[in-house]
Scaffold this motif. Structure first.
Motif, PDB file in Angstrom:
ATOM      1  N   UNK A  41       0.821  -1.212   0.000  1.00 45.28           N
ATOM      2  CA  UNK A  41       0.000   0.000   0.000  1.00 45.28           C
ATOM      3  C   UNK A  41       0.859   1.268   0.000  1.00 45.28           C
ATOM      4  N   UNK A  42       1.811   1.350   0.908  1.00 47.88           N
ATOM      5  CA  UNK A  42       2.631   2.566   1.016  1.00 47.88           C
ATOM      6  C   UNK A  42       3.443   2.809  -0.250  1.00 47.88           C
ATOM      7  N   UNK A  43       3.939   1.740  -0.838  1.00 46.43           N
ATOM      8  CA  UNK A  43       4.691   1.848  -2.084  1.00 46.43           C
ATOM      9  C   UNK A  43       3.793   2.394  -3.194  1.00 46.43           C
ATOM     10  N   UNK A  44       2.568   1.902  -3.270  1.00 52.23           N
ATOM     11  CA  UNK A  44       1.618   2.382  -4.275  1.00 52.23           C
ATOM     12  C   UNK A  44       1.319   3.862  -4.073  1.00 52.23           C
ATOM     13  N   UNK A  45       1.127   4.259  -2.836  1.00 54.10           N
ATOM     14  CA  UNK A  45       0.827   5.671  -2.555  1.00 54.10           C
ATOM     15  C   UNK A  45       1.976   6.571  -2.962  1.00 54.10           C
ATOM     16  N   UNK A  46       3.198   6.123  -2.720  1.00 56.30           N
ATOM     17  CA  UNK A  46       4.368   6.898  -3.122  1.00 56.30           C
ATOM     18  C   UNK A  46       4.404   7.091  -4.633  1.00 56.30           C
ATOM     19  N   UNK A  47       4.127   6.036  -5.377  1.00 48.67           N
ATOM     20  CA  UNK A  47       4.093   6.128  -6.835  1.00 48.67           C
ATOM     21  C   UNK A  47       2.952   7.029  -7.300  1.00 48.67           C
ATOM     22  N   UNK A  48       1.797   6.905  -6.654  1.00 50.50           N
ATOM     23  CA  UNK A  48       0.634   7.718  -7.038  1.00 50.50           C
ATOM     24  C   UNK A  48       0.935   9.203  -6.867  1.00 50.50           C
ATOM     25  N   UNK A  49       1.631   9.560  -5.819  1.00 46.46           N
ATOM     26  CA  UNK A  49       1.939  10.972  -5.569  1.00 46.46           C
ATOM     27  C   UNK A  49       2.923  11.531  -6.592  1.00 46.46           C
ATOM     28  N   UNK A  50       3.720  10.655  -7.189  1.00 42.68           N
ATOM     29  CA  UNK A  50       4.636  11.085  -8.247  1.00 42.68           C
ATOM     30  C   UNK A  50       3.913  11.251  -9.582  1.00 42.68           C
ATOM     31  N   UNK A  51       2.707  10.712  -9.668  1.00 44.18           N
ATOM     32  CA  UNK A  51       1.919  10.769 -10.912  1.00 44.18           C
ATOM     33  C   UNK A  51       0.513  11.252 -10.576  1.00 44.18           C
ATOM     34  N   UNK A  52       0.377  12.523 -10.236  1.00 45.45           N
ATOM     35  CA  UNK A  52      -0.893  13.034  -9.711  1.00 45.45           C
ATOM     36  C   UNK A  52      -2.051  13.015 -10.705  1.00 45.45           C
ATOM     37  N   UNK A  53      -1.782  12.820 -11.993  1.00 48.82           N
ATOM     38  CA  UNK A  53      -2.881  12.758 -12.952  1.00 48.82           C
ATOM     39  C   UNK A  53      -3.478  11.351 -13.081  1.00 48.82           C
ATOM     40  N   UNK A  54      -2.875  10.379 -12.413  1.00 44.10           N
ATOM     41  CA  UNK A  54      -3.468   9.047 -12.362  1.00 44.10           C
ATOM     42  C   UNK A  54      -4.695   9.092 -11.466  1.00 44.10           C
ATOM     43  N   UNK A  55      -5.833   8.698 -11.990  1.00 45.54           N
ATOM     44  CA  UNK A  55      -7.093   8.711 -11.255  1.00 45.54           C
ATOM     45  C   UNK A  55      -7.095   7.560 -10.245  1.00 45.54           C
ATOM     46  N   UNK A  56      -7.254   7.901  -8.958  1.00 44.25           N
ATOM     47  CA  UNK A  56      -7.158   6.921  -7.884  1.00 44.25           C
ATOM     48  C   UNK A  56      -8.529   6.618  -7.300  1.00 44.25           C
ATOM     49  N   UNK A  57      -8.819   5.335  -7.122  1.00 42.88           N
ATOM     50  CA  UNK A  57     -10.003   4.901  -6.394  1.00 42.88           C
ATOM     51  C   UNK A  57      -9.591   3.968  -5.275  1.00 42.88           C
ATOM     52  N   UNK A  58     -10.565   3.369  -4.609  1.00 40.20           N
ATOM     53  CA  UNK A  58     -10.288   2.436  -3.510  1.00 40.20           C
ATOM     54  C   UNK A  58     -10.846   1.069  -3.876  1.00 40.20           C
ATOM     55  N   UNK A  59      -9.993   0.057  -3.767  1.00 44.39           N
ATOM     56  CA  UNK A  59     -10.351  -1.332  -4.060  1.00 44.39           C
ATOM     57  C   UNK A  59     -10.713  -1.991  -2.730  1.00 44.39           C
ATOM     58  N   UNK A  60     -11.975  -1.893  -2.348  1.00 42.07           N
ATOM     59  CA  UNK A  60     -12.434  -2.364  -1.046  1.00 42.07           C
ATOM     60  C   UNK A  60     -12.274  -3.882  -0.924  1.00 42.07           C
ATOM     61  N   UNK A  61     -11.856  -4.322   0.251  1.00 37.47           N
ATOM     62  CA  UNK A  61     -11.587  -5.751   0.432  1.00 37.47           C
ATOM     63  C   UNK A  61     -12.269  -6.300   1.678  1.00 37.47           C
ATOM     64  N   UNK A  62     -12.781  -7.522   1.537  1.00 34.39           N
ATOM     65  CA  UNK A  62     -13.239  -8.305   2.688  1.00 34.39           C
ATOM     66  C   UNK A  62     -12.565  -9.663   2.724  1.00 34.39           C
ATOM     67  N   UNK A  63     -11.647  -9.915   1.770  1.00 28.03           N
ATOM     68  CA  UNK A  63     -11.041 -11.249   1.725  1.00 28.03           C
ATOM     69  C   UNK A  63      -9.578 -11.251   1.305  1.00 28.03           C
ATOM     70  N   UNK A 113      -7.418   8.521   2.119  1.00 29.03           N
ATOM     71  CA  UNK A 113      -7.521   9.976   2.273  1.00 29.03           C
ATOM     72  C   UNK A 113      -6.465  10.496   3.248  1.00 29.03           C
ATOM     73  N   UNK A 114      -6.251   9.766   4.342  1.00 28.81           N
ATOM     74  CA  UNK A 114      -5.311  10.203   5.376  1.00 28.81           C
ATOM     75  C   UNK A 114      -3.880  10.283   4.867  1.00 28.81           C
ATOM     76  N   UNK A 115      -3.556   9.477   3.864  1.00 28.65           N
ATOM     77  CA  UNK A 115      -2.181   9.484   3.352  1.00 28.65           C
ATOM     78  C   UNK A 115      -1.966  10.592   2.331  1.00 28.65           C
ATOM     79  N   UNK A 116      -3.033  11.321   2.001  1.00 33.18           N
ATOM     80  CA  UNK A 116      -2.896  12.480   1.135  1.00 33.18           C
ATOM     81  C   UNK A 116      -3.394  12.303  -0.282  1.00 33.18           C
ATOM     82  N   UNK A 117      -4.146  11.233  -0.543  1.00 32.06           N
ATOM     83  CA  UNK A 117      -4.716  11.014  -1.866  1.00 32.06           C
ATOM     84  C   UNK A 117      -6.221  11.305  -1.833  1.00 32.06           C
ATOM     85  N   UNK A 118      -6.773  11.672  -2.985  1.00 32.16           N
ATOM     86  CA  UNK A 118      -8.206  11.986  -3.073  1.00 32.16           C
ATOM     87  C   UNK A 118      -8.875  10.997  -4.014  1.00 32.16           C
ATOM     88  N   UNK A 119      -9.504   9.971  -3.475  1.00 36.86           N
ATOM     89  CA  UNK A 119     -10.133   8.970  -4.349  1.00 36.86           C
ATOM     90  C   UNK A 119     -11.354   9.533  -5.068  1.00 36.86           C
TER      91      UNK A 119
END
Length: 254
Positions: A41-63, A113-119
């Motif tokens: 997760x943290x690695x993905x967030x770091x990459x996402x912040x370097x590419x702010x035009x990538x549209x980010x959503x949340x992949x909700x998990x129960x399993x 959201x807390x890590x600084x991304x806007x889904x």
């Protein structure tokens, strides 16, 4: 014709993350959904912040991955080791407390959201959000956080679909969901053979990755992920999309 090419499983592993980012930079992926419970997760967030035009959503998990909520608050979601249960994915109902799903999924969205991304949108691992007793919780969260959704009631009866449609009013989602870019269909010709209608919007799911130890040890869908990564970056793929006049968009553009 509008097409959202969304890469699921961002945050699953380093190889998954790099595959998705390269398909965004060099290919046709415009959107991805981030796994809050993922090992990378943290690695993905770091990459996402370097590419702010990538549209980010949340992949909700129960399993998949580690639950975020206190185990006493989500006991019906957990097994005897306090890890997520495994479910019969061929069913359209799971035996859990929906309010506990709300608690866990809200925590997963808030972590992004807390890590600084806007889904901008939400979907779920193994499409668990389309279980009929979970779907109202999914819509509740979409409205609370003003997020677009993935809607694909392929296991629902016609009556269930008609009952659900009024509940979608005011929410953003593609007119049709495509889950057919998977396994043996992963070639550039997939885009030549897509049956798309003028004036409609589509969301296509994909899982591009570079193979790493985590994927090889934990996912039966492994070699195919690397084939997806190559296909989604192929010049032939881009040419076919352009020739057909397909407008690749993200959820923010719905």
């Amino acid at each position: 014709m509008k097409l959202i090419i969304n890469a699921d499983d961002f945050g699953l592993s380093h190889g998954q993350n790099y595959g998705i980012i390269d398909c965004f930079i060099n290919g046709v992926v415009a959107s991805t959904t981030l796994l809050s419970t993922g090992a990378a997760f943290n690695h993905a967030c770091s990459l996402a912040k370097k590419h702010p035009t990538l549209d980010i959503g949340v992949h909700l998990s129960l399993d998949l991955g580690a639950p975020l909520s206190d185990c006493h608050m989500i006991s019906t979601l957990l097994d005897s080791t306090n890890q997520f249960n495994r479910y019969n994915l061929e069913a359209n109902h799971i035996d859990v407390n929906p309010e506990e799903v709300y608690t866990e999924w809200r925590a997963q969205i808030e972590k992004v959201i807390a890590i600084g991304l806007t889904p901008s949108h939400i979907d779920s691992h193994h499409h668990i959000h389309m279980m009929v007793n979970i779907f109202p919780i999914y819509l509740r969260l979409a409205r609370e956080f003003q997020l677009a959704i993935r809607f694909h009631p392929r296991k629902w009866s016609e009556q269930q679909i008609q009952q659900a449609l009024p509940l979608l009013k005011g929410l953003r989602y593609a007119d049709q969901f495509l889950n057919s870019f998977y396994g043996t269909t992963i070639t550039p010709n997939f885009f030549a053979e897509l049956n798309l209608e003028e004036g409609k919007s589509y969301e296509m799911m994909c899982h591009p990755a570079y193979l790493d130890q985590w994927i090889m040890e934990h996912s039966s869908y492994n070699i195919q992920r690397s084939v997806e990564a190559e296909t989604l970056q192929a010049s032939r793929t881009r040419q076919l999309i352009q020739q057909r006049g397909i407008n690749v968009i993200n959820f923010q553009q719905l």
